[in-house]
Design an enzyme around this catalytic site. Structure first.
Site, short mmCIF file in Angstrom:
data_model
loop_
_atom_site.label_atom_id
_atom_site.label_comp_id
_atom_site.label_asym_id
_atom_site.label_seq_id
_atom_site.Cartn_x
_atom_site.Cartn_y
_atom_site.Cartn_z
CE LYS A 17 -3.87 -2.44 2.03
NZ LYS A 17 -4.53 -2.94 3.24
CD GLN A 76 -3.41 -4.75 6.29
OE1 GLN A 76 -3.22 -3.74 5.60
NE2 GLN A 76 -4.09 -5.79 5.86
CG ASP A 117 -10.14 -0.28 4.80
OD1 ASP A 117 -9.84 -0.51 3.61
OD2 ASP A 117 -9.49 -0.72 5.76
#
Lengths: 360, 360
Positions: free
Chosen positions: A120, A164, A187
Site C-alpha cells: 500500500k 490493517q 476502507d
C-alpha cells in the site's frame, strides 16, 4: 454448501513453470498455460508447433483452443486507474498545493499484513500520495491504537486512515474501526457507510475497496449490470455483503449464496454475473456456471505446490480451467481483483482529499 | 416487472358484503368469504346449505373447499405481543418507577398520517406507554421540527421518537431523520442502524417496525427461516431492504426482486418464503408461487369498491384467492402485517426504555 475441490492442484502445478519461449508463446495464444485437468478428462487433443529452437510440440485439448472466455485483466485496469489518479494528484497539488495523505496502521508482526502494508505504501508513492505509517507491537494497548487514530483524525495532512486487519486478539475490532472518523474511513467499513450503501437515496462517503474494484471491472469492460441476475457467493462484511449492495444499487437482481445455502450450484447456475468471495480454492466448478456468464473471482487462496519457489501458488474460488470454457469473461487469480483493491484504496484517498478541500 | 392485475375487483367486491348469517358461516368454514375469480374460471362447483332461515344455498368451487393455506393471523399475534408489553411496562414501572415514553411528530394535515398517529397514540395508551404528540402546520420551518427533535433527544421521559412520514415537500427528510438520536430511533431508519443490520457481528439498536413484524410472524408461527430460499419483492428503505437483511441474518438465501427484475414470477416461484412489499394490488398471482410456500403480504392497497361504505377496500400485493390455494400459509390483508407494525413500534419503545435504564 458443497466445498468440493475441483482439481488435482499438483497435476496443474506441474505445468506452471515451463520456462521455455514456447511456453510463453502458448500463454499468449490460448490465454493461459494451465492445461490442468480440474476434474475433466480431455480426449481430443491437438499439437501446437512452438516458437522454440529446436522446434518442439505441446499437446493441448481442442476445448483449450476453443475456450473463448475474455480474461478480465485487473492488473491492466488497475494500472489505468493508477495513471488517472497520478494525473489527478498532480493537478490537485498544482492547483491548491494539497497532496492527499493516507495513514496506515499495522499492529503486530504478521508477515502477510506487513506485506500488504508495504504494498500500500509503495502504491501511494507510485501515484504521488503521501503515506504515513505507524507500526505497533503485538502487545500494544487498545488505548494506544485509539490515540493514534484520534491524532490522524485531527491531522489535516491525513485524508484516509486504514487499520490493517486482522488485529491482535486482545483488541476490540469494532471499537477501533468505529474510532476512525467517518470522513477518513477510506476502507468504507464504518456501519454508517454500509447503511448508506444499503439505502436508496443515500450516498456512502466511501465504498469498501474490494467490492468497489469488482464493480469497476464490470464497468470498465462494459458489462451491463442493470436487469441482470447476479449471485454473490459469500456474505462477509468486507466483500460479499457490500458487493451485493453495490450490484443492487445498479439494478441487478441479487442473491447472496452462503454456507447455509442449499444447492448453491443451482442458484449460481442461473446468474449472469457471479462474484465469488469465500476463500475456498476452486470451489465453484464449471458445471455451476451459466454459459456466457461473467465471473469476478475475489478468492486468493494459497494451495501447496512444491514446484513453486515459495511452496505454494495462488488460486481463486472458481475453478478457472473449467470456468473459462463456459463463461464469457473471467478474472484470473492472481491478476484479477487483487490489483484493483489497492487501486480503489488510492481512489478513495484521492476522493477524500478532494471532498475535504472541496476540489473538483 | 409484470404488473398484471389479477382480479376483477368489482366482481370480487360484490361478494364482500353478504351480511347474512350464512355468509358468516361460510367465512368460518372455508377461511374467507372471497370467492372472486382472480383470473380463474371455476368449472367444478358445489353447493353449500347455509345456516339461515329460510335455508339458502351458495355455490363455491371445489378448489375453494380444498384450500388449506393456514391464515397467519397478525391481529391475534399483535394482541399477544401487546399483552406481553403491557406486562413488561407494568413490571418496569413497579421495579424502577420508569414508564416508557414515545414522542410522535406530525407535520401537515394529511388525513392518513393523522389516522396513523392517532392509532399509535391509542396503542401506547393500551399498553401503558406514555405518548407525547407534536402537531405542526404544513408550512412549518425545518428548523422548528429540528428544535422539537432536539428537545425530545434530551428529554429523559422520551425513549422513542417517531416522525410521521411523508414530510411536507419543502423539508429535507434525511436531515430530519438523521437528527433523531440513534438511541431513540425506534423507527430504525437511521443509516447507522441499517448498516449494523447489514453487518455480521453487529447489532442494530432498533430494527424497522414493519420488517421486524414480518419476521416475528414467521417466528411465532414456527416457520423455519434458516437454509430456506426467500424472495423479498420490493427494495424500499423502510420494508423491502431491511426485510431482506433480516432474513439473511437468519441464514435464509435471499433474493430481492424489484422493478428492474426480469421474469420476477420465475424467481418468486422458487421461494419457500415470500415477503411482498411493493404496493401493487394483487400483483403476485397464484402461478407465481411455489406450492407450500409461506407468504407475508405487506401491501395494503386501496382499490375502488362502490359497495364499501368508504368507496374502497384494502387488498394486498398478493392475489389472496389464488395464493391460498397454492401456499401453505399466508397473511390476510387487512389483519396480517398491518397490526404487527404498531406492536413492533411499542416493542422498540419498551426496549429503548429498558436499555436506557439498564433494566432487564
Amino acid at each position: 454448501m458443497n466445498l468440493a475441490d475441483c482439481s488435482s492442484h499438483s497435476a496443474t502445478a506441474r505445468l506452471l513453470h515451463f520456462g521455455s519461449p514456447g511456453a510463453i508463446y502458448l500463454r499468449r495464444f490460448v490465454g493461459s498455460l494451465h492445461v490442468g485437468r480440474c476434474g475433466s478428462n480431455p480426449t481430443h487433443v491437438k499439437t501446437l508447433r512452438l516458437r522454440s529452437n529446436p522446434p518442439k510440440t505441446l499437446t493441448v485439448t481442442e476445448a483449450e483452443l476453443a475456450a473463448s472466455a475474455k480474461i478480465i485483466d485487473g492488473k491492466m485496469v488497475a494500472k489505468e486507474i493508477r495513471d488517472e489518479i497520478t494525473t489527478e494528484v498532480s493537478r490537485m497539488k498544482d492547483a491548491i498545493g494539497v497532496v492527499p495523505g493516507l495513514a496506515v496502521m499495522l499492529i503486530g508482526e504478521r508477515k502477510d499484513s506487513a506485506t500488504y502494508v508495504r504494498n500500500k505504501k509503495k502504491a501511494c508513492e507510485s501515484v504521488g500520495i503521501n503515506s504515513f505509517e505507524v507500526r505497533l507491537p503485538e502487545d500494544s494497548a487498545e488505548t494506544e491504537v485509539l490515540k493514534f487514530i484520534s491524532d490522524f483524525n485531527d491531522d489535516p495532512a491525513v485524508h484516509g486512515i486504514l487499520v490493517q486487519l486482522p488485529l491482535p486478539k486482545h483488541m476490540n475490532e469494532q471499537n477501533i474501526l468505529n474510532a476512525v472518523s467517518i470522513e477518513k474511513d477510506v476502507d468504507g467499513f464504518h456501519p454508517l457507510n454500509i447503511g448508506r450503501l444499503a439505502m436508496r437515496g443515500r450516498e456512502p462517503s466511501f465504498v469498501p475497496c474490494t467490492p468497489k474494484g469488482c464493480i469497476e471491472l464490470l464497468h470498465r469492460y462494459g458489462f451491463q449490470i442493470k436487469g441482470k441476475k447476479a449471485v454473490v457467493i459469500g456474505r462477509s462484511n468486507i466483500v460479499g455483503m457490500p458487493a451485493a449492495l453495490l450490484l443492487q444499487r445498479e439494478d441487478a437482481t441479487v442473491t447472496i449464496v452462503h454456507s447455509r445455502t442449499q444447492n448453491p450450484e443451482q442458484i449460481v447456475k442461473e446468474a449472469d454475473i457471479v462474484i465469488s468471495a469465500v476463500g475456498q480454492p476452486d470451489m465453484v466448478r464449471g458445471t455451476w456456471l451459466k454459459p456466457g456468464a461473467v465471473v469476478i473471482d475475489v478468492g486468493i487462496n494459497p494451495v501447496e505446490d512444491a514446484t513453486c519457489p515459495r511452496g505454494y501458488r495462488l488460486v481463486g474460488d472458481v475453478c478457472y480451467e473449467e470456468a473459462r470454457k463456459v463463461v464469457s469473461a473471467i478474472t484470473p487469480v492472481p491478476g484479477g481483483v487483487g490489483p484493483m483493491t489497492i487501486a480503489m484504496l488510492l481512489s478513495n484517498t484521492l476522493s477524500s482529499a478532494k471532498r475535504i478541500h472541496n476540489f473538483q
